[in-house]
Scaffold this active site. Structure first.
Site, mmCIF file in Angstrom:
data_model
loop_
_atom_site.group_PDB
_atom_site.id
_atom_site.type_symbol
_atom_site.label_atom_id
_atom_site.label_comp_id
_atom_site.label_asym_id
_atom_site.label_seq_id
_atom_site.Cartn_x
_atom_site.Cartn_y
_atom_site.Cartn_z
ATOM 1 N N GLU A 154 -2.394 -11.820 -3.578
ATOM 2 C CA GLU A 154 -1.830 -11.199 -2.373
ATOM 3 C C GLU A 154 -2.721 -11.383 -1.141
ATOM 4 O O GLU A 154 -3.812 -10.794 -1.081
ATOM 5 C CB GLU A 154 -1.638 -9.692 -2.642
ATOM 6 C CG GLU A 154 -1.045 -8.925 -1.475
ATOM 7 C CD GLU A 154 -0.774 -7.463 -1.802
ATOM 8 O OE1 GLU A 154 -1.358 -6.940 -2.774
ATOM 9 O OE2 GLU A 154 0.030 -6.836 -1.081
ATOM 10 N N GLU A 160 -8.313 -5.541 5.884
ATOM 11 C CA GLU A 160 -8.596 -5.334 4.452
ATOM 12 C C GLU A 160 -9.344 -6.496 3.805
ATOM 13 O O GLU A 160 -9.983 -6.319 2.787
ATOM 14 C CB GLU A 160 -7.298 -5.053 3.697
ATOM 15 C CG GLU A 160 -6.654 -3.754 4.156
ATOM 16 C CD GLU A 160 -5.440 -3.355 3.343
ATOM 17 O OE1 GLU A 160 -5.422 -3.579 2.119
ATOM 18 O OE2 GLU A 160 -4.500 -2.814 3.945
ATOM 19 N N ASP A 187 3.463 -9.451 0.962
ATOM 20 C CA ASP A 187 3.622 -8.042 1.339
ATOM 21 C C ASP A 187 4.013 -8.025 2.815
ATOM 22 O O ASP A 187 3.220 -8.407 3.686
ATOM 23 C CB ASP A 187 2.291 -7.311 1.099
ATOM 24 C CG ASP A 187 2.349 -5.823 1.439
ATOM 25 O OD1 ASP A 187 3.087 -5.443 2.375
ATOM 26 O OD2 ASP A 187 1.620 -5.053 0.794
ATOM 27 N N HIS A 190 1.595 -6.493 5.460
ATOM 28 C CA HIS A 190 0.487 -7.353 5.910
ATOM 29 C C HIS A 190 1.029 -8.498 6.779
ATOM 30 O O HIS A 190 0.418 -8.866 7.785
ATOM 31 C CB HIS A 190 -0.265 -7.931 4.706
ATOM 32 C CG HIS A 190 -0.895 -6.884 3.831
ATOM 33 N ND1 HIS A 190 -1.805 -5.973 4.292
ATOM 34 C CD2 HIS A 190 -0.729 -6.590 2.513
ATOM 35 C CE1 HIS A 190 -2.181 -5.165 3.309
ATOM 36 N NE2 HIS A 190 -1.542 -5.523 2.213
ATOM 37 N N HIS A 213 6.168 -7.252 -1.709
ATOM 38 C CA HIS A 213 6.030 -5.829 -1.404
ATOM 39 C C HIS A 213 6.915 -5.559 -0.201
ATOM 40 O O HIS A 213 6.712 -6.133 0.875
ATOM 41 C CB HIS A 213 4.561 -5.458 -1.156
ATOM 42 C CG HIS A 213 3.801 -5.221 -2.430
ATOM 43 N ND1 HIS A 213 2.435 -5.271 -2.531
ATOM 44 C CD2 HIS A 213 4.263 -4.920 -3.686
ATOM 45 C CE1 HIS A 213 2.082 -5.010 -3.788
ATOM 46 N NE2 HIS A 213 3.180 -4.808 -4.493
ATOM 47 N N ARG A 219 4.574 0.989 7.274
ATOM 48 C CA ARG A 219 4.262 1.160 5.848
ATOM 49 C C ARG A 219 4.992 2.352 5.230
ATOM 50 O O ARG A 219 4.627 2.834 4.168
ATOM 51 C CB ARG A 219 2.754 1.246 5.597
ATOM 52 C CG ARG A 219 2.397 0.361 4.417
ATOM 53 C CD ARG A 219 0.944 0.216 4.112
ATOM 54 N NE ARG A 219 0.794 -0.889 3.167
ATOM 55 C CZ ARG A 219 -0.327 -1.299 2.628
ATOM 56 N NH1 ARG A 219 -1.456 -0.692 2.944
ATOM 57 N NH2 ARG A 219 -0.372 -2.306 1.785
ATOM 58 N N GLU A 248 6.195 -0.744 -1.889
ATOM 59 C CA GLU A 248 4.823 -0.229 -1.807
ATOM 60 C C GLU A 248 4.728 0.465 -0.451
ATOM 61 O O GLU A 248 4.429 -0.163 0.566
ATOM 62 C CB GLU A 248 3.817 -1.381 -1.911
ATOM 63 C CG GLU A 248 2.388 -0.877 -2.015
ATOM 64 C CD GLU A 248 1.383 -2.020 -2.037
ATOM 65 O OE1 GLU A 248 0.682 -2.167 -3.040
ATOM 66 O OE2 GLU A 248 1.293 -2.751 -1.039
HETATM 67 C C1 LER Z 1 -3.242 -3.247 -0.211
HETATM 68 O O1 LER Z 1 -3.089 -3.097 1.142
HETATM 69 C C2 LER Z 1 -2.036 -3.796 -0.834
HETATM 70 O O2 LER Z 1 -1.120 -4.237 -0.186
HETATM 71 C C3 LER Z 1 -2.009 -3.790 -2.277
HETATM 72 O O3 LER Z 1 -0.832 -4.334 -2.765
HETATM 73 C C4 LER Z 1 -3.245 -4.541 -2.743
HETATM 74 O O4 LER Z 1 -3.457 -4.463 -4.070
HETATM 75 MN MN MN Z 2 0.736 -4.907 -1.104
#
Ligand code: LER
Ligand code: MN
Length: 272
Positions: A154, A160, A187, A190, A213, A219, A248
């Protein structure tokens, strides 16, 4: 066919993080099934935290699958990372991930390497850290392949990690490996920070995209921010994506409301 999943965290040290359900795996599975999710994504503190037979029984009872299992407990609890300057920490990070891969494989669930990738800092150059990361992905990807599951890598946003933030760089990393068993975890939280256009980035990820994600701009759950998910769904269909969109997201205003908002968006965008 694109399927839906919802996250469950069992990690005390991760409290406040972006997971929809917390601590109560039986309760989360019951809710996930009631709302119509296909699967749960489990973030556990270690490979032995959940009894395999109990989980098997839960999945059977609720007709659920495990979409993926997180490895971030190795970072959150033990401060392990694959790119630490300390070779002992790097070795322990690999061992921790190997344990989660083995556990997930029992349920056909791929492990996720997100925060465990770490970052370059101090005397470690970016080049060196990326070399250690690639070596670890090569080794762990082959280990997962032997168990019949992919491994998910990911890219994270710049706050991060300073290693890989964008799909393009993630693809380059994966294409440099000899194993083709490591897939991208895209994701959209991000990506919303790092990509010029999320749908275009997914298109450029193409066959490398193995897991998503699925969340909103803030978020929170899909439908609770200002992200336009329709072009994202179109791009996933265009690349022939057949994995999960997994929520997530923060449990705001509550776990159940976040889950409900997610499934409503999923139904609208991915109904067959
Ligand atoms: C952390 O920001 C994230 O997106 C998780 O999925 C990382 O393991
Ligand atoms: Mn994630």
């Amino acid at each position: 066919m694109i399927q839906s999943a919802i996250t469950v965290s069992l990690v005390k040290e991760a409290e406040g993080g972006p997971f929809v359900y917390w601590h109560d795996l039986p309760g989360a599975c019951a809710k996930a099934a009631e709302l119509g999710f296909d699967a749960v994504e489990i973030f556990a503190p270690n490979p032995d935290a959940v009894d395999d037979d109990e989980l098997k029984a839960l999945l059977e009872k609720h007709s659920l699958k495990v979409a993926a299992v997180g490895t971030g407990g190795g970072w959150v609890i033990h401060k392990l990372m694959l790119t630490s300057a300390d070779p002992e920490i790097r070795a322990k990070a690999r061992e921790f991930i190997r344990g989660i891969i083995d556990w997930g494989a029992v349920f056909g669930a791929p492990a996720i390497i997100g925060s465990m990738q770490g970052r370059f800092e101090g005397d470690v150059s970016k080049e060196q850290a990326l070399e250690w990361l690639a070596e670890a992905l090569e080794d762990l990807g082959a280990h997962a392949a032997a168990l019949g599951v992919p491994l998910f890598y990911e890219p994270l946003n710049r706050y991060e990690t300073n290693l890989i933030n964008r799909t393009e760089d993630g693809v380059r990393l994966l294409e440099g490996l000899t194993t083709d068993n490591v897939k991208l975890l895209s994701d959209v939280f991000h990506m919303n920070i790092e990509e010029a256009n999320i749908a275009d980035a997914l298109r450029s990820g193409g066959k490398h995209v193995g897991h998503v994600h699925f969340v909103d701009s803030n978020r929170r759950a899909t439908g609770m921010g200002h992200m336009d998910h329709a072009p994202i769904a179109d791009a996933l269909r265009e690349i022939g994506y057949e994995g999960y969109v997994s929520a997530e997201a923060f449990p705001i205003p509550s776990s159940d409301e976040a889950a409900r908002s997610t499934i409503e968006v999923c139904r609208k965008l991915f109904a067959s």
